[in-house]
Scaffold this active site. Structure first.
Site, mmCIF file in Angstrom:
data_model
loop_
_atom_site.group_PDB
_atom_site.id
_atom_site.type_symbol
_atom_site.label_atom_id
_atom_site.label_comp_id
_atom_site.label_asym_id
_atom_site.label_seq_id
_atom_site.Cartn_x
_atom_site.Cartn_y
_atom_site.Cartn_z
ATOM 1 N N ASP A 133 49.756 2.803 -11.351
ATOM 2 C CA ASP A 133 49.308 3.835 -12.468
ATOM 3 C C ASP A 133 48.656 2.909 -13.672
ATOM 4 O O ASP A 133 48.993 1.895 -13.830
ATOM 5 C CB ASP A 133 50.434 4.868 -12.924
ATOM 6 C CG ASP A 133 51.678 4.286 -13.056
ATOM 7 O OD1 ASP A 133 51.873 3.171 -13.052
ATOM 8 O OD2 ASP A 133 52.592 4.936 -12.744
ATOM 9 N N ASN A 190 62.886 12.224 -15.990
ATOM 10 C CA ASN A 190 62.879 13.482 -15.539
ATOM 11 C C ASN A 190 62.605 13.598 -14.022
ATOM 12 O O ASN A 190 61.968 14.413 -13.366
ATOM 13 C CB ASN A 190 61.453 14.119 -16.514
ATOM 14 C CG ASN A 190 60.176 13.345 -16.084
ATOM 15 O OD1 ASN A 190 60.294 12.203 -15.346
ATOM 16 N ND2 ASN A 190 59.231 13.900 -16.481
ATOM 17 N N HIS A 247 60.278 11.594 -12.371
ATOM 18 C CA HIS A 247 59.115 11.267 -11.977
ATOM 19 C C HIS A 247 59.083 9.855 -10.996
ATOM 20 O O HIS A 247 59.805 8.963 -11.137
ATOM 21 C CB HIS A 247 57.930 11.377 -13.085
ATOM 22 C CG HIS A 247 57.891 10.292 -13.948
ATOM 23 N ND1 HIS A 247 57.725 10.432 -15.156
ATOM 24 C CD2 HIS A 247 58.238 8.731 -13.903
ATOM 25 C CE1 HIS A 247 57.772 8.981 -15.966
ATOM 26 N NE2 HIS A 247 58.037 8.208 -14.975
ATOM 27 N N GLU A 299 54.489 13.885 -12.330
ATOM 28 C CA GLU A 299 55.454 14.616 -13.029
ATOM 29 C C GLU A 299 55.984 15.607 -12.412
ATOM 30 O O GLU A 299 55.270 16.413 -11.564
ATOM 31 C CB GLU A 299 54.641 15.097 -14.488
ATOM 32 C CG GLU A 299 54.090 13.810 -15.326
ATOM 33 C CD GLU A 299 55.326 13.159 -16.131
ATOM 34 O OE1 GLU A 299 56.361 12.960 -15.461
ATOM 35 O OE2 GLU A 299 54.959 12.777 -17.300
#
Ligand code: F6R
Length: 243
Positions: A67, A136, A138, A143
């Site tokens: 990314d 979280n 991801h 996400e």
């Protein structure tokens, strides 16, 4: 999913480094998918040590990073490109032409995502994909949401992720709001996946990933469907897993 638990994050990193080194030794032309962030640093340090000892040769290795932030050019010190240069690429003999990145400054992000998918396919796919885990749940910048996004795409970063990543920037306000990321399908297409999670802040996400529902609300849970995934944990990240 294979799960290996180590005493410390350094030990988990050395183990991941050795697995990556094994893939490079077995196939000098291998295609690696790589991650940024704090988690892979011990693995990258170990790879640099092996290279300096003369044990590893990266001359024919190709890499694709997961990314990149939208709006940061490659020279920006907060770009993931700069991160990789500083922590791995600048210290080994990988050829610049063999390093692949999503371009966060691309005029047409959708076209850029298509270009990246095609480049991965042209190389024959990713042999070994290294991942970190967001607190979280991801993976890359996929996400939590209502659906798994299949291919490379542009994403709005959650406030949780922007807060977690603020430590790399001068101020929290500087963290970009958007990123380009490989999709879940891109990642699941890798022949082998290594995911590392270390520290107490990842323990809850690890528990949900391993024992919870397979759901886009916890993107890493999909890795349980991948036929060749190894999860490397330190004891803190593993602390909420029961026997
Ligand atoms: C980075 C990436 C992210 C990180 C994750 C964990 O390229 O794709 O998914 O792996 O946010 O970050 P750290 O390792 O900093 O806790």
């Amino acid at each position: 999913m294979n799960i290996n638990i180590y005493g410390t994050k350094e030990e988990a990193g050395v183990a991941a480094g050795n697995m990556i080194a094994g893939a490079v030794t077995e196939n000098a032309n291998c295609v690696l998918g790589l991650a940024t962030g704090s988690t892979p640093l011990p693995a990258y340090r170990h790879l640099v040590e092996l290279y300096e000892e003369g044990t590893l040769d990266f001359a024919d290795v190709k890499t694709f990073n997961l990314d990149e932030y939208v709006g940061l050019d490659f020279q920006n010190k907060n770009s993931y490109h700069s991160f990789m240069q500083e922590n791995l690429f600048g210290k080994i003999n990988i050829l610049p032409g063999n390093i692949n990145f999503l371009d966060g400054k691309a005029k047409d992000p959708e076209e850029e995502c298509e270009r990246y998918e095609e480049a991965i396919a042209e190389c024959g796919g990713i042999d070994l994909q290294l991942l970190g885990l967001g607190s979280n749940g991801h993976i890359a910048f996929n996400e939590p949401g209502d659906a798994f996004k299949d291919r490379c795409h542009i994403v709005n970063l959650s406030e949780n992720t922007r807060r977690d990543n603020a430590r790399f920037f001068k101020s929290a306000g500087e963290v970009p709001h958007k990123a380009l990321t490989m999709g879940i399908g891109t990642i699941m297409g890798a022949k082998k996946i290594l995911i590392i999670a270390t520290g107490k802040s990842k323990a809850e996400a690890v528990k949900k990933m391993v024992l919870g529902k397979i759901t886009p609300a916890l993107p890493a849970s999909i890795l349980r469907f991948h036929p060749n995934t190894t999860l490397l944990l330190d004891s803190d990240a593993a602390s909420l897993l029961t026997e």
